[in-house]
Design an enzyme around this catalytic site. Structure first.
Site, PDB file in Angstrom:
ATOM      1  N   ASP A   1       0.751  -1.186  -0.064  1.00 36.25           N
ATOM      2  CA  ASP A   1       0.011  -0.219   0.186  1.00 36.25           C
ATOM      3  C   ASP A   1       0.856   1.302   0.026  1.00 36.25           C
ATOM      4  OD1 ASP A   1      -2.199  -1.868   0.472  1.00 36.25           O
ATOM      5  OD2 ASP A   1      -1.966  -1.715   2.653  1.00 36.25           O
TER       6      ASP A   1
ATOM      7  N   GLU B   1     -11.431   0.985  -2.382  1.00 39.88           N
ATOM      8  CA  GLU B   1     -10.889   1.225  -0.959  1.00 39.88           C
ATOM      9  C   GLU B   1      -9.606   2.102  -1.588  1.00 39.88           C
ATOM     10  OE1 GLU B   1      -9.586  -2.551   0.631  1.00 39.88           O
ATOM     11  OE2 GLU B   1      -8.697  -3.361  -1.482  1.00 39.88           O
TER      12      GLU B   1
END
Length: 509
Positions: free
Chosen positions: A25, A194
């Protein structure tokens, strides 16, 4: 031994991934000619790694922003899929800012004037379950500040939505109850939206956000003239004809030369989420085009940037002065006494007494780092200074399943070489090979990793390297790739149980 992976091909081009390890991420920011990157660290300590690059290709690890996780009691034991999820890194008003979502507690924020710290203590911006993937925006055009975040269904029962807030300029509080600004349930074919990253560009609010799931998803872009929407959307990066599955979730950065680039991850099982660098441009309608027409590039011309040596985050470690390097993290919040200070080189670990001596997954005192490449070899020299029956130390590949090779004091206190493993469903380890003598309590340990994260263990106890056990297939944890680990432990009891000394940790391709 050599560096296992470098992305810089030395001819003005680079290959992907630029970070061939589990830097999950990623988010990136530029300050001057320097680029900085952070990534998810979940339950490991220290957390929030900080990487630096001048050219977006050659990266070094310069430190961590988070020295402990709170609440402390929650992270006194390993919690591999909790803690720090999908941070955002920004620079505003002369300070660096990191926001992240802890899925069990809420949205946290820290800041610092210097990227190397000191960083402020975590401040809870929004409390709640399932609040993840937070990203701030300070709008230089209006002076307003905003925050967007996603939701974890496992904690909140909500998913596929992005919630937006107005935020105080000091980043400490939210000024409204929040509004769903993107509901992907209303977008045909979109699911698991997301990881939003919020930007201002060309008169629009932009949200770069992945959808479709970690293994098979894509990168989306959303834009609106108003922060609260309505937003229009477009897929801007997908696997297409390439072998790069699920290319998504990362950050856009504009270099000092005015070039646009996008860093994102690719989920690769036991190797975790490796980081790719894609060129980015804007089409005639003002939408971003990432990679080669929306597909990932394997090789590309490097960004126009100041010259930088060929580098990659450190892996090997000689433990100078008895200290371990920045590449190491503990699997839980460390406690005094796990390491032993001394004047020379080499890492000395205490054989920590524990009821979990036969399950590395439950041990907080395992020192770990990421797998450094798809194929590599790692070696470690070990001396066990303990005659406590059952005291052991070793070199491990650690995930939902694990395997380790090292030394153990037998029933009479005599050290022996052991190799053990446990499957994902097993509660305890078992022998992977017959124990053998280890004269002087010394051994050189080796793991050779080949494609598919297949691990071959061997050891030298004075008569050359000899293979041990069967090939072990490394396994990830949930959200986390497999890890290399060093540890020392002993059965439950009282009093000191001795130490283990690792004099070198070497890696090669």
């Amino acid at each position: 031994m050599s560096r296992p992976w470098t992305a810089d091909l030395g001819d003005g081009t680079y290959r992907n991934p630029v970070l061939n390890s589990d830097w999950s991420d990623p988010d990136v920011v530029r300050v001057g000619d320097d680029h900085y990157l952070t990534a998810s660290s979940f339950g490991r300590v220290p957390g929030l790694p900080l990487l630096h690059s001048r050219d977006l290709v050659n990266w070094t690890l310069i430190g961590h922003a988070l020295q402990r996780l709170e609440p402390a009691a929650d992270f006194a034991v390993p919690r591999h899929d909790c803690g720090v999820w999908a941070p955002s890194l920004r620079h505003h008003a002369g300070r660096f800012w990191i926001f992240w979502g802890d899925p069990d507690h809420g949205i946290q924020q820290i800041n610092a004037e210097d990227i190397r710290g000191p960083w402020s203590t975590p401040h809870l911006v929004k409390a709640g379950k399932g609040l993840i993937d937070a990203c701030p925006l300070w709008d230089d055009e209006t002076g307003e500040a905003y925050l967007v975040h996603a939701w974890a269904k496992s904690r909140s029962g909500i998913k596929n939505r992005l919630t937006g807030h107005r935020m105080s300029p000091d980043g400490r509080e939210l000024l409204d109850e929040g509004t769903v600004i993107v509901d992907a349930d209303t977008i045909p074919g979109w699911f698991t939206l997301e990881g939003p990253k919020l930007y201002r560009h060309d008169g629009y609010f932009w949200i770069f956000a992945p959808a479709g799931g970690v293994e098979t998803g894509w990168q989306g872009a959303f834009r609106s003239k108003e922060f609260t929407g309505p937003y229009e959307e477009r897929v801007v990066l997908a696997q297409g004809r390439t072998d790069v599955n699920g290319p998504h979730q990362g950050g856009w950065v504009r270099t000092a030369a005015g070039e646009d680039w996008f860093l994102h991850f690719q989920s690769r099982g036991a190797y975790g989420r490796v980081v790719h660098l894609q060129p980015m441009r804007w089409d005639a309608e003002g939408w971003p085009v990432i990679g080669d027409g929306g597909e990932p590039v394997p090789v590309h011309t490097k960004p126009a940037a100041p010259e930088q040596p060929v580098e990659a985050p450190a892996v090997g470690d000689d433990f100078p002065g008895g200290r371990y390097g920045r590449q190491w993290q503990w699997t839980a919040t460390p406690r005094p006494g796990w390491t032993v200070e001394h004047a020379g080189d080499g890492l000395r670990l205490s054989c920590v007494r524990t009821a979990y001596a036969h399950d590395l997954r439950a041990l907080p005192n395992v020192l770990v780092q990421r797998l450094p490449a798809e194929e590599f070899t790692v070696e470690a020299d070990l001396v066990l200074h303990s005659d406590e029956p059952g005291a052991n130390a070793g070199l491990a590949v650690l995930g939902d399943a694990f395997s380790w090779i090292g030394l153990e004091a037998g029933a009479d206190g005599t050290p022996r070489l052991v190799h053990r493993h446990a499957e994902g469903t097993a509660e305890h380890e078992r022998d992977a090979a017959h124990p053998r003598a280890a004269p002087g309590g010394r051994a050189r340990l080796r793991i050779e990793v080949t494609a598919g994260a297949r691990c071959r263990f061997s050891a030298d106890t004075g008569d050359g390297f000899r293979p041990s056990g069967q090939v072990f297939a490394a396994a990830p944890w949930r959200w986390v790739g497999a890890l290399l680990g060093l540890f020392a432990t002993a059965p439950a009891g009282t009093g000191p149980a001795g130490t283990a000394e690792f004099s070198a940790f070497r890696t090669g391709g």
